[in-house]
Design an enzyme around this catalytic site. Structure first.
Site, short mmCIF file in Angstrom:
data_model
loop_
_atom_site.label_atom_id
_atom_site.label_comp_id
_atom_site.label_asym_id
_atom_site.label_seq_id
_atom_site.Cartn_x
_atom_site.Cartn_y
_atom_site.Cartn_z
N CYS A 1 1.53 -1.29 2.22
CA CYS A 1 0.66 -2.39 1.81
C CYS A 1 1.47 -3.50 1.15
CB CYS A 1 -0.47 -1.87 0.92
SG CYS A 1 -1.86 -3.03 0.78
N GLU B 1 -0.54 7.45 1.43
CA GLU B 1 -0.50 8.15 0.13
C GLU B 1 -1.90 8.31 -0.46
OE1 GLU B 1 -0.88 3.96 -1.25
OE2 GLU B 1 -0.09 5.01 0.50
N HIS C 1 -2.75 3.01 3.94
CA HIS C 1 -2.25 3.79 2.80
C HIS C 1 -2.21 5.29 3.11
CE1 HIS C 1 -2.21 0.74 -0.50
NE2 HIS C 1 -3.07 0.13 0.30
#
Length: 266
Positions: free
Chosen positions: A96, A226, A224
Site C-alpha cells: 500500500c 498482512e 494488504h
C-alpha cells in the site's frame, strides 16, 4: 537454521507495523521495527538484514502525493546503502503506502536496472475517493516474483485513495508485461483481469495490483496480505466455516512464507 532478519521501517504516519511484524514472525522470520530517523542516521544497519519492508499507512500525511516525501528522504539519505542491499540479492517488499513509496523512489518496476529513476506512478483512484473493501487478486504464474510463486487467486483487502498504476509510456507498459513485472492483478468473478469498478477499485492500467522488478526480489502491491493472516480476518469466514471451506490460515500469510522459504534456500 537461523531465522531471517527482516527490517520494518516505522514512523511518520505509517501504521501497519504490528500486523506486518506478526506476518513475518508467523512465516518464520525475525522482524525488527526501526524508525525512519534511526535508519537514516545509521543506514549501514541494513547489512544486518536479509529483507526489508515498506509498510502501509499515510506517510507524512500523503503530502505532495502519497509516499512522495518518504521516498525522497530515503532516496537522498541512503541510496547507496539501499542499492548495495539490492545488489546483494536481498528482498524488498512494499504494501500500500510502501508500494507508493517504492514507485516514487523508482525501485519499481526497476526495468533495465533503473533503480531510483521513477517510471510509473500510483495516482488517485478513478472513482475519486478512498476505497476500503476486499478484492480478488490473481498472481501471475509466469512472473519471476519471489513473493507470489504458486499462489493463484486470493481475496485481499484494499484501503487506499491513490492506487492507480499509471504511465503515459505505452512502450514501458509493453516492456513491463514482457518481463513479467505485473505480478498481481485485480480480477472479476470469472478470474479475468478487469478495469471495471469495484473489482478493480482504482482503474489501474492493465488491472495491475502489484509490480515486481525483473529479478523477482523487489515487490510491491496495493492490497494488504498482512491483513489476512487468520481465517477469521475474511469478512465471510463464518459462511466459509459452514460450507467447510475455511482455510487453516489466512491466505495472505503465504506471501511472507514464500519470502522466508526463498531466503532460507539461498
Amino acid at each position: 537454521m537461523n531465522k531471517p532478519k527482516v527490517l520494518i521501517i516505522t514512523g511518520y504516519g505509517v501504521n501497519c507495523e504490528a500486523e506486518s511484524a506478526h506476518a513475518w514472525r508467523l512465516a518464520g522470520a525475525e522482524p525488527e521495527l526501526v524508525h525512519l530517523n534511526d535508519l537514516l542516521d545509521h543506514p549501514d544497519q541494513l547489512n544486518d538484514f536479509q529483507a526489508m519492508m515498506f509498510i502501509g499507512g499515510f506517510s507524512y500525511g500523503d503530502h505532495m502525493t502519497s509516499g512522495h516525501v518518504f521516498a525522497l528522504r530515503v532516496k537522498h539519505h541512503m541510496q547507496a546503502q539501499l542499492q548495495q542491499f539490492i545488489d546483494d540479492g536481498k528482498l524488498v517488499m512494499g504494501i500500500c503506502n510502501g508500494f507508493q513509496v517504492m514507485t516514487k523512489m523508482g525501485l519499481l518496476p526497476g526495468l533495465d536496472g533503473n533503480c531510483f529513476e521513477p517510471t510509473v506512478s500510483l495516482m488517485q483512484n478513478d472513482c475519486g475517493t478512498f476505497q476500503n473493501f476486499w478484492c480478488d487478486i490473481k498472481f501471475e504464474e509466469d512472473s519471476p516474483c519471489v513473493f507470489t510463486k504458486g499462489l493463484g487467486t486470493m481475496p485481499l483487502p484494499i484501503r487506499h485513495g491513490e492506487g492507480k498504476i499509471f504511465t503515459l509510456d505505452d512502450a514501458l507498459l509493453e516492456k513491463l508485461e514482457a518481463n513479467g513485472c505485473a505480478a498481481a492483478r485485480y480480477v472479476d468473478a470469472d478470474n479475468k483481469p478487469t478495469q471495471a469498478f469495484p473489482a478493480n477499485p482504482n482503474g489501474s492500467l492493465h488491472a495491475i495490483a502489484g509490480l515486481t522488478d525483473p529479478s523477482g526480489r523487489i515487490f510491491g502491491m496495493m492490497p494488504h496480505p498482512e491483513a489476512y493472516l487468520f481465517p477469521e480476518n475474511h469478512p465471510n469466514w463464518d459462511k466459509q466455516k459452514l460450507n467447510g471451506d475455511l482455510p487453516e490460515q489466512g491466505l495472505g500469510l503465504k506471501l511472507f512464507q514464500n519470502a522466508v522459504n526463498f531466503i532460507n534456500g539461498n
